[in-house]
Design a protein around this motif. Structure first.
Motif, PDB file in Angstrom:
ATOM      1  N   LEU A 103       4.731   2.533   1.075  1.00 51.64           N
ATOM      2  CA  LEU A 103       4.545   1.394   1.971  1.00 51.64           C
ATOM      3  C   LEU A 103       3.884   0.257   1.190  1.00 51.64           C
ATOM      4  O   LEU A 103       3.098   0.499   0.277  1.00 51.64           O
ATOM      5  CB  LEU A 103       3.615   1.831   3.107  1.00 51.64           C
ATOM      6  N   ARG A 106      -0.837  -3.681   3.710  1.00 48.28           N
ATOM      7  CA  ARG A 106      -0.904  -4.843   4.598  1.00 48.28           C
ATOM      8  C   ARG A 106      -2.345  -5.342   4.694  1.00 48.28           C
ATOM      9  O   ARG A 106      -3.280  -4.534   4.668  1.00 48.28           O
ATOM     10  CB  ARG A 106      -0.485  -4.468   6.018  1.00 48.28           C
ATOM     11  N   LEU A 212      11.002  -4.402   6.620  1.00 51.00           N
ATOM     12  CA  LEU A 212      10.808  -2.983   6.956  1.00 51.00           C
ATOM     13  C   LEU A 212      11.987  -2.123   6.512  1.00 51.00           C
ATOM     14  O   LEU A 212      11.821  -0.938   6.217  1.00 51.00           O
ATOM     15  CB  LEU A 212      10.602  -2.789   8.472  1.00 51.00           C
ATOM     16  N   ALA A 219       7.154   6.514   6.029  1.00 52.00           N
ATOM     17  CA  ALA A 219       5.821   5.898   5.955  1.00 52.00           C
ATOM     18  C   ALA A 219       5.603   4.959   7.139  1.00 52.00           C
ATOM     19  O   ALA A 219       4.472   4.568   7.437  1.00 52.00           O
ATOM     20  CB  ALA A 219       5.657   5.125   4.654  1.00 52.00           C
TER      21      ALA A 219
HETATM   22  N1  GLN Z   1       1.580  -1.973  10.043  1.00 51.19           N
HETATM   23  C1  GLN Z   1       2.917  -1.647   9.689  1.00 51.19           C
HETATM   24  C2  GLN Z   1       3.905  -2.510  10.422  1.00 51.19           C
HETATM   25  O1  GLN Z   1       3.777  -2.705  11.605  1.00 51.19           O
HETATM   26  C3  GLN Z   1       3.247  -0.215   9.950  1.00 51.19           C
HETATM   27  C4  GLN Z   1       2.560   0.645   9.000  1.00 51.19           C
HETATM   28  C5  GLN Z   1       2.417   2.026   9.529  1.00 51.19           C
HETATM   29  O2  GLN Z   1       3.232   2.514  10.302  1.00 51.19           O
HETATM   30  N2  GLN Z   1       1.375   2.654   9.138  1.00 51.19           N
HETATM   31  O3  GLN Z   1       4.815  -3.024   9.809  1.00 51.19           O
END
Ligand code: GLN
Length: 288
Positions: A103, A106, A212, A219
């Motif tokens: 991932l 973020r 995405l 993930a």
């Molecule tokens: N925060 C991410 C998103 O919404 C998702 C990450 C996660 O599922 N841990 O794109």
């Protein structure tokens, strides 16, 4: 601009004009971040920092730089996330290597790091980061608390290899462990368990849109129901925590109430949900 962009659009062109062209092409793919993304890609291809790009707008792109820039721009126009094209992403104070096996860290996940630092034990502690991916959370915590023993787990060996490379490059102390959530963790062995697990509902159409699409699906989503991974962690959390130890989990903006219910049902106390900088429910915590 034709796609893929031809290197000829940039060869021996000025930095500022090249950036203007690239920004216009990116406006649709990257929206308001188009200029920033153009600068980040040029930085990657030329080695010129964003500051230096501004300081010397008249500097011209040599053919090799222009060719690389056109190629990277083409990948971004095809939707690939900028972090995978550059192979790196800033998180906390760290620059992390990322690959499509992990991932992309973020900014909202920094709330989990802040919370761990604020509420974790003042002295020595045994800390777990479950599903570490690139190692972002574990390495950020390890960089701030060298006296904590931090272990990063992941089920994916490809992700663990990325976390290991980040650890070694940053020279931080971190143990790595292949584990499916808490399955292999000893009873009463943790003071702090952290995780940013997959939490997007498997039927969410966003999984097939934008950046995405390029990230590892497992993930992002645990499958049918967005809370499944949090449930799996909670099934073992009380067993693995020392008395007084904390579990802190990131989740979706609309999962706070459900997460608190699950934390309480798992026998944890002092259960609370914290908001991220956007004011959204983002982290739920509870202790044994
Ligand atoms: N925060 C991410 C998103 O919404 C998702 C990450 C996660 O599922 N841990 O794109």
């Amino acid at each position: 601009m034709e796609r893929p962009p031809s290197p000829g659009l940039f060869i021996e062109q000025r930095t500022d004009e090249s950036l203007t062209r690239a920004t216009a092409a990116l406006a649709q793919a990257a929206g308001t971040a188009a200029r920033l993304e153009a600068e980040l890609l040029l930085e990657q291809c030329s080695g010129w920092s964003r500051t230096s790009q501004r300081a010397w707008p008249e500097r011209r792109l040599d053919p090799a730089t222009a060719t690389a820039f056109a190629a990277q721009l083409g990948r971004r126009l095809d939707g690939e996330p900028i972090a995978y094209i550059r192979g790196t992403q800033a998180f906390w104070t760290l620059e992390l290597r990322v690959t499509p096996a992990t991932l992309i860290p973020r900014p909202e996940t920094e709330l989990l790091v802040e919370t761990a630092l604020a509420r974790g034990p003042a002295d020595r502690a045994s800390v777990l980061d479950l599903g570490t991916g690139s190692g972002a959370i574990a390495l950020a915590v390890a960089s701030e608390r060298p006296h904590w023993r931090v272990t990063a787990t992941d089920r994916s060996s490809a992700a663990l290899a990325v976390a290991r490379a980040n650890r070694d490059r940053l020279g931080l102390d971190l143990d790595l462990l292949a584990s499916d959530w808490l399955a292999t963790i000893a009873p009463r062995s943790c003071d702090l368990i952290l995780s940013n697990p997959p939490y997007i509902d498997g039927a969410d159409p966003h999984l097939d849109q934008g950046d995405l699409r390029f990230e590892p699906r497992n993930a992002l989503t645990p499958g049918a129901d967005g809370l499944a991974a949090i449930r799996a962690i909670l099934a073992d959390a009380r067993r693995c925590l020392r008395p007084g130890g904390w579990l802190m989990v990131e989740h979706g903006y609309d999962q706070g109430a459900a997460a608190r219910t699950l934390f309480n049902a798992a026998g944890l106390v002092e259960v609370a949900t914290l908001n991220d900088l956007a004011g959204l429910d983002r982290v739920t915590l509870g202790r044994r």
